[in-house]
Write an enzyme that holds these catalytic residues in place. Structure first.
Site, short mmCIF file in Angstrom:
data_model
loop_
_atom_site.label_atom_id
_atom_site.label_comp_id
_atom_site.label_asym_id
_atom_site.label_seq_id
_atom_site.Cartn_x
_atom_site.Cartn_y
_atom_site.Cartn_z
N ASP A 1 -45.42 -20.53 -97.67
CA ASP A 1 -45.15 -21.84 -97.86
C ASP A 1 -46.09 -22.18 -97.85
OD1 ASP A 1 -42.43 -20.93 -97.86
OD2 ASP A 1 -42.17 -21.33 -95.04
N LYS B 1 -48.62 -22.66 -103.02
CA LYS B 1 -49.32 -22.00 -103.15
C LYS B 1 -48.68 -21.75 -104.87
CE LYS B 1 -48.03 -18.30 -101.57
NZ LYS B 1 -47.45 -18.69 -100.12
N ASN C 1 -37.88 -13.57 -101.79
CA ASN C 1 -37.74 -14.33 -100.29
C ASN C 1 -38.87 -15.57 -100.68
OD1 ASN C 1 -40.12 -12.41 -100.73
ND2 ASN C 1 -40.56 -11.44 -99.09
N GLY D 1 -40.22 -18.76 -102.78
CA GLY D 1 -39.86 -19.84 -103.13
C GLY D 1 -40.49 -20.77 -103.67
N GLN E 1 -45.43 -15.41 -99.91
CA GLN E 1 -46.07 -14.96 -98.28
C GLN E 1 -47.45 -15.24 -98.03
OE1 GLN E 1 -43.49 -12.57 -99.97
NE2 GLN E 1 -42.59 -13.59 -99.96
P1 IMP Z 1 -38.03 -10.94 -95.86
O1 IMP Z 1 -39.32 -11.11 -96.56
O2 IMP Z 1 -37.06 -11.56 -95.83
O3 IMP Z 1 -38.21 -9.30 -95.18
O4 IMP Z 1 -38.90 -11.57 -94.48
C1 IMP Z 1 -39.63 -11.35 -93.37
C2 IMP Z 1 -40.48 -12.33 -92.64
O5 IMP Z 1 -41.28 -12.93 -93.27
C3 IMP Z 1 -39.62 -13.41 -91.95
O6 IMP Z 1 -40.16 -13.98 -90.75
C4 IMP Z 1 -39.42 -14.39 -92.81
O7 IMP Z 1 -38.76 -15.55 -92.53
C5 IMP Z 1 -41.20 -14.77 -94.06
N1 IMP Z 1 -40.49 -14.72 -95.18
C6 IMP Z 1 -40.87 -13.71 -96.34
N2 IMP Z 1 -40.62 -14.27 -97.48
C7 IMP Z 1 -41.46 -15.39 -97.24
C8 IMP Z 1 -41.58 -17.07 -98.10
O8 IMP Z 1 -41.84 -17.46 -98.96
N3 IMP Z 1 -42.39 -18.27 -96.94
C9 IMP Z 1 -42.44 -17.55 -95.29
N4 IMP Z 1 -41.85 -16.62 -95.25
C10 IMP Z 1 -41.25 -16.07 -95.45
#
Ligand code: IMP
Length: 434
Positions: free
Chosen positions: A13, A16, A38, A40, A223
């Protein structure tokens, strides 16, 4: 600068999407290399708001080649939703290319993600529950379903059957779930295949050809470094590698294809989900960052945890990514906070001090941030367009960060608008491709 990787240097977040969007204008190809929906981000173009979870934001430039690389995990329903949404708004999606080798998120991955979190209870990761972890787990177990499988119904059915088999026990509570019926699932995914087929291609070859012809490729990370499954705060991480090295694997190019690596960091830090966060603020300043920075997730709407800039973690990110440039976003959110603080080392309960990011999970969980005080600035900086326009304290803040991390600042964000940026060298780094 033909190959430039954009990575998150914190916990995701960082902004990017906006950086990629700015660089995409003069690039020949934008390619995502890991993660899935995941991620956005929101792009505002001519007053219209566009939300993306899978499609690289470069798609808003007519005809721009935008690829979803082999390292990405794709929920085809979400992807088709984005494609249809674009078409309805008159966006030409002809430039969208999807790797035939990318893995697919299946309905059981989404169910398993939520079931896994529920089972962990207090120890949960705080995932986005989009099925990311279970999909990458199947990929590693060689039970994954790939985009190319959508094009052959018999193979698809067999592979789904094989993937379901070892999960029967865990999925038993969902045995009657209509989305888990083998035949219904196969039919549904075959339909997705028909609709996606015009976009399916060898994206690694596309990357290679673009670079061979002297074109510019932007490798778009999702991420952030601290969520990297190898280098982040394991197990509170995502299931892929958001670090720059993964651009090669997830797009299918060699290391020599990468000329620049830019790390994007907010002027402070946010984190969603569980896990250690040494500079977290549970006070009025934390609330100021939350409200002024509108720190609510694009994907899940969750409130983000906020804290001071963590330079120990940022220097670590600079090292593991080999950063050649730093992008500091949301500097405007700091205005009105005086003094500012930045974390320069960690102190552990037993008195040990850490200048480098500690590899041991237990140390990190109880690490206390040791910070330096820096002068704050009151002025509204949202109209600044050069470094010289910034108040001296804001300039000094950037210089301090850059010196500490050992990476030059290339771009600074001073507001949400596309034009609310400062190019540190006074001009855009990418020349318009021939
Ligand atoms: P997952 O990627 O859904 O398995 O989540 C694993 C961890 O990564 C969690 O703490 C999510 O909140 C975090 N996470 C996954 N995608 C993002 C993102 O795009 N931005 C911020 N945190 C993320």
């Amino acid at each position: 600068m033909p190959g430039i990787v954009i990575v998150g240097a914190q916990w995701g977040d960082e902004g990017k999407g906006k950086v990629t969007d700015l660089l995409a204008e003069h690039a020949d190809l934008v390619i995502r290399f890991q993660g899935g929906n995941n991620a956005g981000h929101t792009i505002v173009r001519n007053g219209e708001e566009f939300k993306f979870h899978l499609i690289p934001s470069g798609i808003l430039y007519p005809g721009k080649a935008c690829a979803i690389g082999n390292g990405v995990v794709i929920d085809p329903q979400v992807l088709l939703g984005e494609i249809e949404g674009m078409k309805r708004r008159g966006v030409d999606v002809g430039g969208l290319k999807i790797s035939a080798n990318a893995h697919l998120i299946m309905p059981y991955h989404v169910l398993l993600d939520s079931a896994g979190e529920a089972k962990l209870g207090k120890l949960r990761i705080g995932t986005t529950r989009r099925g990311i972890g279970p999909c990458y787990a199947d990929k590693a177990a060689r039970l994954g379903i790939r985009v190319q499988d959508l094009l052959d119904e018999a193979i698809l059915r067999k592979k789904i059957m094989a993937a379901l088999e070892p999960k029967r026990h865990v999925l038993r509570p969902h045995a009657k779930h209509p989305a888990l019926d083998l035949h219904a699932m196969t039919d549904e995914y075959v339909t997705y295949g028909h609709r996606l087929e015009p976009h399916i291609t060898d994206t690694a070859l596309l990357c290679h050809e673009t670079l061979e012809e002297g074109g510019t490729v932007v490798f778009e990370g999702a991420q952030g470094t601290m969520l990297d499954i190898d280098h982040g705060t394991y197990p509170f991480v995502t299931s892929s590698n958001p670090v720059a090295g993964a651009a090669c694997v997830g797009a299918g190019v060699g290391p020599k294809a990468i000329d620049e690596v830019w790390g994007v960091a907010k002027a402070y830090v946010t984190r969603v989900g569980e896990g250690p966060f040494p500079t977290e603020l549970a006070d009025d300043i934390g609330r100021h960052l939350l409200e002024r920075g509108h720190e609510y997730g694009t994907t899940t709407g969750r409130q983000r945890r906020c804290g001071w800039l963590d330079l120990v973690a940022l220097r670590y990110a600079a090292r593991v990514n080999g950063l050649t440039g730093l992008v500091v976003t949301k500097l405007d959110v700091l205005s009105g906070i005086d003094p500012l603080r930045v974390c320069t080392r960690y102190r552990h309960g037993e008195g040990a001090v850490f200048d480098d990011f500690p590899y041991h999970q237990s140390i990190l969980h109880s690490a206390e941030a040791v910070s330096e005080e820096l002068p704050g600035f009151e002025d509204d900086i949202s109209e600044c367009r050069t470094i010289a326009d910034l108040p001296p304290a804001a300039r000094d803040y950037l210089a301090y960060v850059s010196n500490f991390v050992g990476v030059p600042v290339k771009l600074v964000g001073v507001g949400p608008g596309r034009d609310q940026v400062i190019w540190a060298d006074g001009e855009r780094p990418l020349r318009v491709a021939a």
